[in-house]
Design an enzyme around this catalytic site. Structure first.
Site, PDB file in Angstrom:
ATOM      1  N   TYR A 130      26.612  25.435   5.633  1.00 18.18           N
ATOM      2  CA  TYR A 130      26.150  26.064   7.222  1.00 18.18           C
ATOM      3  C   TYR A 130      27.125  27.324   7.497  1.00 18.18           C
ATOM      4  O   TYR A 130      28.182  26.947   6.863  1.00 18.18           O
ATOM      5  CB  TYR A 130      26.664  24.983   8.057  1.00 18.18           C
ATOM      6  CG  TYR A 130      26.515  25.532   9.669  1.00 18.18           C
ATOM      7  CD1 TYR A 130      25.157  25.228  10.453  1.00 18.18           C
ATOM      8  CD2 TYR A 130      27.401  26.238  10.159  1.00 18.18           C
ATOM      9  CE1 TYR A 130      25.168  25.786  11.643  1.00 18.18           C
ATOM     10  CE2 TYR A 130      27.365  26.577  11.497  1.00 18.18           C
ATOM     11  CZ  TYR A 130      26.176  26.284  12.197  1.00 18.18           C
ATOM     12  OH  TYR A 130      25.927  26.923  13.473  1.00 18.18           O
ATOM     13  N   GLU A 218      22.347  32.275  12.823  1.00 17.20           N
ATOM     14  CA  GLU A 218      22.667  30.839  12.222  1.00 17.20           C
ATOM     15  C   GLU A 218      21.811  30.891  11.001  1.00 17.20           C
ATOM     16  O   GLU A 218      20.453  30.662  10.893  1.00 17.20           O
ATOM     17  CB  GLU A 218      22.210  29.616  13.365  1.00 17.20           C
ATOM     18  CG  GLU A 218      22.845  28.288  12.801  1.00 17.20           C
ATOM     19  CD  GLU A 218      22.528  27.261  13.694  1.00 17.20           C
ATOM     20  OE1 GLU A 218      21.316  27.144  14.198  1.00 17.20           O
ATOM     21  OE2 GLU A 218      23.477  26.607  14.276  1.00 17.20           O
TER      22      GLU A 218
END
Lengths: 407, 308
Positions: A130, A218
């Protein structure tokens, strides 16, 4: 302003940031036509068909019309059947997806209509990580946030295993420094080519955030491929609305079909409107007071139908548009206008309200609370207008009156 | 005493467009000592402001005013010529962060930025720049600062304020007016009211202002008005635990849906953080008297003072 995954990836790719090959499609034929060049360029017979909506959770999301189809579909038919088989499967999926309704955890049960697809090359995934760049408000700086828990919802990771979230602050004078990128790579357990590839990726991403004026980038998941390359498998990007003036190319990426039509109309009229689920419409000057007005309605037992800030210098025209937008919501049973005239004079506002009501022809009860500069004159104008306007003495009094009238 | 500004403060205005001119006139009418303007395209000109003062008819105060405001090309030049220590920024968003930094570089002690809509990236750079200076920034996207009866810098209506002993600090504009109006009607005048602004990246925060009010001998109680988004109210609540003076408060946005920006760029609940509930809980835990509705802000202050 949110943009689609394929748009975000275009912006990243233009800055040398590694993303899979892909092609957007707004029709079934376009989706099918994307398959051959992708397979030939990548050498991988696997392709992925992804719905493009401004909401996350697409991978696990399902279509209302056909529960077997997901928001993201991996097409493996090409492995044994060749390009033609892949094309046939993409045709079937695109037909099921385009124009249909995708329901994910983030869309709510009503789901969102899918108008665009993104067809992408298949990727051989070794690890999922991530990565995000976002504002740390307390520090007034952007930070890089990274985690080994790729593909999961980061809020969940933050709650359950906060130690798995790594942070690095970006000094705007220097950008993300080499050692910071290297430390992140090491802490994520990356070595060799993958570590070097990651460091390059994250520094470019931090730079892109500044250049593109993003509120958020993101990458979830960021993948390490079988041959040790780091690549953005997904990309979510939101741009600072206040900075769009210097990014006309990004401003043109706005997809109004993804936004509430009333909110779009308000924005175009210079109003700040957000639709809610209640029955009492409100029109207020100032964002803080608008929120406080909603809170008061709720406190006295009602439910606000919207947030609407007409700003510091609202004109009769804007007030009229505000009324039109509020009453276009069929749930609205009454309207509460709450104005604290500071620099803005109450007599001007009152005249605006009278003109607007006459023009719009209000069919629901209207309570008006006026306070501030020239308030007596403002109240007189409302009282003498012959309109059915119920005056209120305070915020609370107004909220109670409109609740009573809408019962 | 008051905080940040008083009758002796010499004020410069940056950006003398329509908004800047309008509020400069209002400030002068209130009694603010405006000494110059910075507006490169009109450098060398003189702007005349004249009219009836807000305190017309008050014994010992002038009934009318006439001010000839010189316009300079740079803040540096304006400071050298006028000795201004405070500037107020009305420069449009695209150039506002640069205007803030220019003021800091010119040695301005306090910059009050009214401009709404400055890109976050610009404010990140401006705050980084301010780190190396002694300049304090209030705002941006704020109503300004007022010390009632002495000095008004910003866009707030002067007449709702009254000199007294309560410090006011707020992230909002009109909601602050609402609070001040209630205080004044209850006979609770103010030492200074500070709008810290609704943007996610701003200069002065709640804790800074609370510290100043705590140190100000004239201030006897403080009301802080916050809203959803960020964690500035939680940090303020921690500081309030160390304060000797009573504090009342209010948080707007209990009914705001998550993930939506409520007008102010900084008013957003994201990823479960920045909720009104969390802020109210933190404030109550710190002994702050929290008003249940915005109609009760004045009453909450009375309760905090033990007068109700």
């Amino acid at each position: 302003m949110k943009i689609h995954e394929y748009q975000a990836k275009e912006l990243l790719a233009a800055r040398g940031i590694a993303v899979p090959l892909g092609r957007p499609a707004t029709s079934v034929d376009e989706a099918v036509a994307a398959v051959r060049p992708l397979v030939e360029q990548s050498g991988n017979p696997v392709v992925v068909v992804k719905a493009q909506i401004h909401a996350g959770g697409r991978g696990k999301g399902r279509f209302k019309e056909n529960e077997e189809v997901r928001g993201v579909n991996v097409v493996t038919a090409g492995i044994s059947g060749g390009i033609e088989a892949a094309e046939a499967e993409v045709r079937r999926l695109a037909t099921e997806m385009l124009g249909n309704t995708l329901v994910t955890l983030q869309t709510g049960p009503e789901g969102k209509t899918v108008n665009r697809l993104y067809v992408e090359q298949g990727i051989d995934i070794a690890r999922e990580l991530y990565l995000a760049v976002l504002l740390d408000r307390a520090r007034s700086r952007n930070i890089v946030m990274a985690s080994t828990e790729g593909g999961m919802e980061i809020e969940k990771v933050a709650e359950e295993t906060p130690e798995k979230i790594l942070r690095k602050e970006i000094d705007p004078a220097f950008g993300l420094l080499g050692f910071q990128a290297h430390e992140l790579a090491v802490d994520l357990g990356l070595t060799g080519d993958a570590a070097a590839s990651f460091a390059k990726f994250v520094r470019a991403l931090a730079e892109a955030a500044m250049e593109l004026d993003t509120d958020l980038i993101e990458i979830n998941p960021l993948v390490v491929t079988g041959d040790g390359k780091v690549m953005a498998l997904d990309a979510k990007m939101a741009i600072d609305d206040n900075a769009l003036f210097r990014h006309p190319d990004i401003a043109a990426m706005r997809d109004e079909t993804e936004e509430d039509p009333s909110e779009v109309r308000a924005k175009n009229a210079g109003l700040n409107y957000i639709k809610l689920d209640g029955t009492i419409g409100c029109l207020v000057n100032g964002a803080g007071l608008a929120m406080a007005t909603m809170d008061t309605i709720k406190h006295v037992g009602g439910e606000p139908a919207n947030f609407l800030d007409v700003g510091g210098g609202a004109t009769a025209d804007q007030v009229a548009t505000g009324f039109e937008i509020i009453t276009s919501d069929p749930n609205v049973k009454g309207i509460f206008v709450n104005i604290f005239g500071g620099i803005m004079r109450c007599d001007v506002i009152a005249t605006g309200i009278v003109e607007a009501v006459k023009r719009v022809g209000l069919q629901v009860p209207l309570v008006v609370r006026l306070e501030g500069t020239n308030v007596d004159e403002g109240r007189r104008i409302l009282a003498e207008s012959g309109l059915d306007v119920v005056p209120a003495d305070s915020l609370r009094d107004g909220a109670e009156k409109i609740l009573e009238l809408t019962k | 005493m008051s905080i940040l500004i008083d009758s002796s403060t010499k004020v410069l205005v940056q950006g003398l467009g329509k908004t800047g001119q309008f509020h400069t006139d209002k400030a002068i009418a209130y009694g603010t000592n405006m000494v110059g303007a910075v507006h490169p395209s009109r450098a060398g000109e003189t702007f005349v402001f004249e009219g009836e003062t807000d305190h017309s008819g008050v014994p010992g105060r002038p009934d009318t005013y006439r001010v000839e405001l010189p316009v300079y090309a740079t803040v540096k030049e304006a400071v050298a010529e006028t000795g201004a220590t405070v500037s107020v920024v009305y420069v449009p968003p695209a150039g506002a962060a640069d205007a803030i930094m220019e003021a800091a570089a010119a040695g301005i002690e306090l910059v009050i930025a009214i401009t709404e809509g400055i890109p976050v990236a610009d404010m990140i750079v401006a705050k980084r720049f301010l780190q190396g200076t002694d300049t304090r920034l209030v705002g941006p996207n704020c109503p300004g600062v007022i010390t009632p009866g002495e000095c008004k810098i910003g866009i707030m209506p002067g007449y709702i304020h009254q000199r007294g002993k309560i410090g006011v600090v707020s992230r909002s504009g009109t909601l602050t007016y609402e609070a001040v109006y209630q205080l004044t009607r209850l006979g609770l005048g103010q030492t200074t009211a500070v709008g810290i602004g609704g943007d996610p990246v701003n200069g002065t925060n709640f804790v800074d202002v609370l510290q100043m009010f705590e140190a100000d001998p004239e201030t006897e109680g403080v009301i802080m008005i916050g809203e959803i988004g960020g964690s500035a109210e939680e940090e303020a609540a921690e500081f309030v635990k160390t304060m000797s003076k009573p504090v009342a408060g209010f948080i707007a946005g209990t009914t705001a849906p998550p993930g939506k920006r409520m007008g102010h760029a900084g008013a957003i609940v994201s990823g479960g953080s920045g909720t009104a509930e969390a802020k109210i809980a933190a404030m109550k835990a710190a002994g702050i008297v929290v008003a249940e509705t915005p109609s009760d802000m004045g009453e909450a202050m009375l309760r905090a003072l033990g007068q109700s």
